[in-house]
Motif scaffolding. Structure first.
Motif, PDB file in Angstrom:
ATOM      1  N   ASN A  59      19.075  -6.156  -6.285  1.00 18.38           N
ATOM      2  CA  ASN A  59      19.093  -6.052  -7.645  1.00 18.38           C
ATOM      3  C   ASN A  59      20.008  -7.120  -8.208  1.00 18.38           C
ATOM      4  N   ASP A  60      20.251  -7.339  -9.462  1.00 19.89           N
ATOM      5  CA  ASP A  60      20.865  -8.457 -10.111  1.00 19.89           C
ATOM      6  C   ASP A  60      22.520  -8.349  -9.615  1.00 19.89           C
ATOM      7  N   ILE A  61      23.024  -6.991  -9.640  1.00 21.32           N
ATOM      8  CA  ILE A  61      24.308  -6.875  -8.944  1.00 21.32           C
ATOM      9  C   ILE A  61      24.688  -7.140  -7.610  1.00 21.32           C
ATOM     10  N   GLY A  62      23.738  -6.850  -6.806  1.00 19.55           N
ATOM     11  CA  GLY A  62      23.664  -7.039  -5.396  1.00 19.55           C
ATOM     12  C   GLY A  62      23.634  -8.381  -5.267  1.00 19.55           C
ATOM     13  N   GLU A  63      22.891  -9.061  -5.936  1.00 21.81           N
ATOM     14  CA  GLU A  63      22.795 -10.746  -5.820  1.00 21.81           C
ATOM     15  C   GLU A  63      24.229 -11.270  -6.115  1.00 21.81           C
ATOM     16  N   GLY A  83      18.756   0.189  -0.666  1.00 20.33           N
ATOM     17  CA  GLY A  83      19.487   1.270  -1.335  1.00 20.33           C
ATOM     18  C   GLY A  83      19.337   0.614  -2.914  1.00 20.33           C
ATOM     19  N   ASP A  84      20.178   1.661  -3.823  1.00 20.08           N
ATOM     20  CA  ASP A  84      19.910   1.648  -5.123  1.00 20.08           C
ATOM     21  C   ASP A  84      21.115   1.039  -5.800  1.00 20.08           C
ATOM     22  N   ASP A 105      33.845   5.159  -7.265  1.00 25.66           N
ATOM     23  CA  ASP A 105      32.543   5.705  -7.434  1.00 25.66           C
ATOM     24  C   ASP A 105      31.292   5.036  -6.699  1.00 25.66           C
ATOM     25  N   ARG A 106      31.377   5.424  -5.035  1.00 27.95           N
ATOM     26  CA  ARG A 106      30.628   4.830  -4.176  1.00 27.95           C
ATOM     27  C   ARG A 106      29.964   5.778  -3.591  1.00 27.95           C
ATOM     28  N   GLN A 107      29.623   6.904  -3.912  1.00 28.96           N
ATOM     29  CA  GLN A 107      28.692   7.977  -3.302  1.00 28.96           C
ATOM     30  C   GLN A 107      27.114   7.346  -3.885  1.00 28.96           C
ATOM     31  N   HIS A 108      26.439   7.400  -2.599  1.00 30.66           N
ATOM     32  CA  HIS A 108      25.307   6.707  -2.529  1.00 30.66           C
ATOM     33  C   HIS A 108      25.073   5.474  -2.558  1.00 30.66           C
ATOM     34  N   SER A 109      26.227   4.629  -2.491  1.00 29.82           N
ATOM     35  CA  SER A 109      25.934   3.170  -2.300  1.00 29.82           C
ATOM     36  C   SER A 109      25.100   2.623  -1.292  1.00 29.82           C
ATOM     37  N   ALA A 110      24.744   1.403  -1.406  1.00 29.95           N
ATOM     38  CA  ALA A 110      23.798   0.804  -0.384  1.00 29.95           C
ATOM     39  C   ALA A 110      24.180   1.105   1.155  1.00 29.95           C
ATOM     40  N   ILE A 111      25.551   0.577   0.989  1.00 34.28           N
ATOM     41  CA  ILE A 111      26.261   0.742   2.541  1.00 34.28           C
ATOM     42  C   ILE A 111      26.361   1.974   2.953  1.00 34.28           C
TER      43      ILE A 111
END
Length: 152
Positions: A59-63, A83-84, A105-111
């Motif tokens: 998504n834009d944030i990952g980019e 991941g989301d 706030d890193r729970q369920h992050s892509a990594i």
């Protein structure tokens, strides 16, 4: 010169301007970083060829996180997408006698949702002579621990 490979999480840091507290701020500065990504950028600054390996949401944030690394001279061709969300942390910079404060706030992050077999480590390590990761990466989740073990 052989390349260095770094593996870990890059996060979105949100921080109030200056020394404002969270409750005093209406806006936040945005910075992308994390232990292993910061090492990659430092090495690139010294002219060392370096790859950063992570998992980012498509998504834009990952980019934006990937572009931050690229613009600093870090190779990102081994980043995997999925991941989301990107992990986030909030930083309140301390002032005088008040210490800094960090909220993660890193729970369920892509990594955090990475699994063994997602990264082609044989390809990643071609031409490398050093692998850097920190203790926080395998502590993020069992999947991240298993991916670290697979790499090692």
């Amino acid at each position: 010169m052989n390349k260095v490979v770094t593996f870990g999480e890059i996060m979105l840091r949100l921080a109030p301007h200056g020394f404002l507290r969270f409750s005093q701020s209406n806006s936040f500065d945005v910075i992308y970083g994390g232990g292993e990504s910061n090492v990659a950028v430092s090495l690139a600054n010294y002219g060392v060829p370096v790859d950063f390996v992570t998992r980012l949401p498509k998504n834009d944030i990952g980019e934006c996180a990937m572009m931050e690394m690229r613009k600093r001279g870090v190779n990102c061709e081994n980043i995997i997408w999925g991941g989301d969300r990107l992990g986030i942390y909030f930083l309140e910079t301390g002032a005088v006698n008040r210490g800094s404060k960090v909220v993660y706030d890193r729970q369920h992050s892509a990594i955090a949702e990475i699994q063994p077999g997602m990264i082609d480590w044989e390809k990643v390590f071609e031409g490398s002579n050093w692998f850097h990761w920190t203790g926080i990466t395998p502590a993020i989740s069992q999947g991240a621990a298993d991916a670290c073990l697979e790499a090692v």
